[in-house]
Design an enzyme around this catalytic site. Structure first.
Site, mmCIF file in Angstrom:
data_model
loop_
_atom_site.group_PDB
_atom_site.id
_atom_site.type_symbol
_atom_site.label_atom_id
_atom_site.label_comp_id
_atom_site.label_asym_id
_atom_site.label_seq_id
_atom_site.Cartn_x
_atom_site.Cartn_y
_atom_site.Cartn_z
ATOM 1 N N GLU A 1 0.856 -1.186 0.000
ATOM 2 C CA GLU A 1 0.000 0.000 0.000
ATOM 3 C C GLU A 1 0.895 1.239 0.000
ATOM 4 O O GLU A 1 2.008 1.231 0.539
ATOM 5 C CB GLU A 1 -0.849 -0.023 1.276
ATOM 6 C CG GLU A 1 -1.743 1.174 1.504
ATOM 7 C CD GLU A 1 -2.419 1.128 2.868
ATOM 8 O OE1 GLU A 1 -3.457 1.769 3.014
ATOM 9 O OE2 GLU A 1 -1.898 0.456 3.792
ATOM 10 N N LYS B 1 -9.758 1.063 -1.500
ATOM 11 C CA LYS B 1 -9.847 0.525 -0.145
ATOM 12 C C LYS B 1 -11.211 0.830 0.479
ATOM 13 O O LYS B 1 -11.641 1.987 0.526
ATOM 14 C CB LYS B 1 -8.731 1.138 0.698
ATOM 15 C CG LYS B 1 -8.601 0.618 2.110
ATOM 16 C CD LYS B 1 -7.420 1.309 2.778
ATOM 17 C CE LYS B 1 -7.193 0.869 4.196
ATOM 18 N NZ LYS B 1 -6.056 1.608 4.806
ATOM 19 N N CYS C 1 -4.584 -3.487 3.690
ATOM 20 C CA CYS C 1 -4.196 -3.140 5.056
ATOM 21 C C CYS C 1 -5.334 -3.303 6.066
ATOM 22 O O CYS C 1 -5.658 -4.412 6.481
ATOM 23 C CB CYS C 1 -3.618 -1.730 5.055
ATOM 24 S SG CYS C 1 -2.601 -1.343 6.506
#
Length: 276
Positions: A41, A107, A143
Site C-alpha cells: 500500500e 480501499k 491493510c
C-alpha cells in the site's frame, strides 16, 4: 500455480523515485520467475505527506508507467497508489496491471483507528475486485481491510483462491502480533491463500518518518487456507517468492467447511463481481 513476489520496500515522498524502485523490483522478480509482483500500500508515495497533489487517475502517468513495466516483463503488478476522489480527498487505490489487466481496487475500510483518521483525506471505496490471471482467481484487499472478515469471505464467495493484501501497517504495541494473527485468521476463515505485503520498517533502514503515520513494520507473509504461515520476511526491505495455487485453497475449504457452512450474510456494501 503462479509464482508470486512480495516486494517489501520503503516508499518515500518522491513518486518518481518510488516508480524507479518498482521498475527495479519488477525486473528482479521477473528474472526469478515471478508472474505476479506485489508491492505495498502507498507505494506511489508514503503516508505522512499531502496526498491530493500527488493523486492521479488510473490512466495517468504513474499508473501508465507501471503498466509499461508490467508489459515489458510480461507480469502482473499490484501496487498501492492514490487516485482523485472528486471531493478534494483521494482514494487509496490498488493498481492491478499487466497480463491484459488494468484496473483498480479502492480501499473499503478506512484506517480511522489508533489515533489516525484516514477518512479525513481518503474517500472509501465500495466494490470488491476479483480477477483471473495465470489460471487463478485473485482477490485484493488493503491493510486495515484485514480486520473485517466479511470482506475476505465475500472475495472467496466470488471465486477467489488467492488474496493479495498490500499494506502500510502502523507500528505500535502489539501491532506486529495483530498483523500476524489477522493474516492467518483471514486465510483460515476464507479458506484462501493470503499473501500480505507490508511496507518495510523504516527503522530497519534508518529512515526518518512521521511517527503519527502508518509507515510499515515489515514482516510480509504467506498463509495457507488452514491459517499456517508458509513463508515470512523480517522488518527490512526484501523480496519473498511463493508458489501458490487454487488446489490447496479448494482442499482447505473442503476440509474446514469455511464457506459451505456459513449461515450469516456478510452485509458488505456494494456489489461483488469479477472485474477485468
Amino acid at each position: 500455480m503462479p509464482r508470486i513476489a512480495l516486494c517489501q520496500l520503503n516508499s518515500g515522498d518522491d513518486a518518481e523515485a518510488n516508480l524507479d524502485s518498482v521498475r527495479t523490483e519488477v525486473t528482479r522478480a521477473a528474472a526469478r520467475g515471478a508472474r505476479v509482483v506485489v508491492f505495498p500500500e502507498a507505494t506511489m508515495v508514503r503516508f505522512g505527506r499531502p496526498l491530493a497533489p500527488i493523486a492521479e487517475p488510473l490512466d495517468g502517468p504513474w499508473a501508465t508507467a507501471v503498466a509499461e513495466t508490467a508489459r515489458e516483463h510480461d507480469v502482473l503488478v499490484v501496487a498501492g497508489m492514490f487516485t482523485p476522489s472528486g471531493d478534494g480527498r483521494v482514494r487509496n487505490t490498488l493498481l492491478v496491471t499487466g497480463l491484459g489487466k488494468h484496473l483498480g481496487y479502492d480501499k473499503i475500510h478506512l484506517y480511522d483507528a489508533f489515533g489516525f483518521a484516514e477518512s479525513e483525506t481518503v474517500a472509501a471505496g465500495s466494490h470488491l475486485v476479483t480477477f483471473e490471471a495465470e489460471g487463478t482467481v485473485f482477490g485484493v484487499a488493503t491493510c486495515y481491510d484485514l480486520r473485517f472478515p466479511e470482506l475476505f469471505r465475500c472475495l472467496a464467495d466470488d471465486g477467489a483462491d488467492v488474496l493479495l493484501v498490500p499494506a502500510s501497517w502502523g507500528a505500535g504495541e502489539g501491532k506486529r502480533e495483530q498483523w500476524e494473527l489477522l493474516v492467518r485468521a483471514r486465510a483460515l476463515d476464507s479458506g484462501c491463500w493470503v499473501l500480505a505485503c507490508d511496507q518495510a520498517d523504516p527503522a530497519a533502514t534508518g529512515l526518518e518518518v512521521n511517527p503519527k503515520s502508518p509507515t510499515g513494520i515489515g514482516h510480509s507473509m504467506v498463509a495457507d487456507g488452514f491459517g499456517r504461515v508458509t513463508a515470512a520476511l523480517g522488518p527490512a526491505p526484501e523480496t519473498l517468492l511463493a508458489d501458490v495455487g487454487a488446489a490447496e485453497a479448494i482442499h482447505a475449504r473442503g476440509v474446514t467447511g469455511a464457506l459451505a457452512n456459513q449461515r450469516l450474510s456478510s452485509g458488505l456494501v456494494g456489489p461483488g463481481g469479477r472485474l477485468g
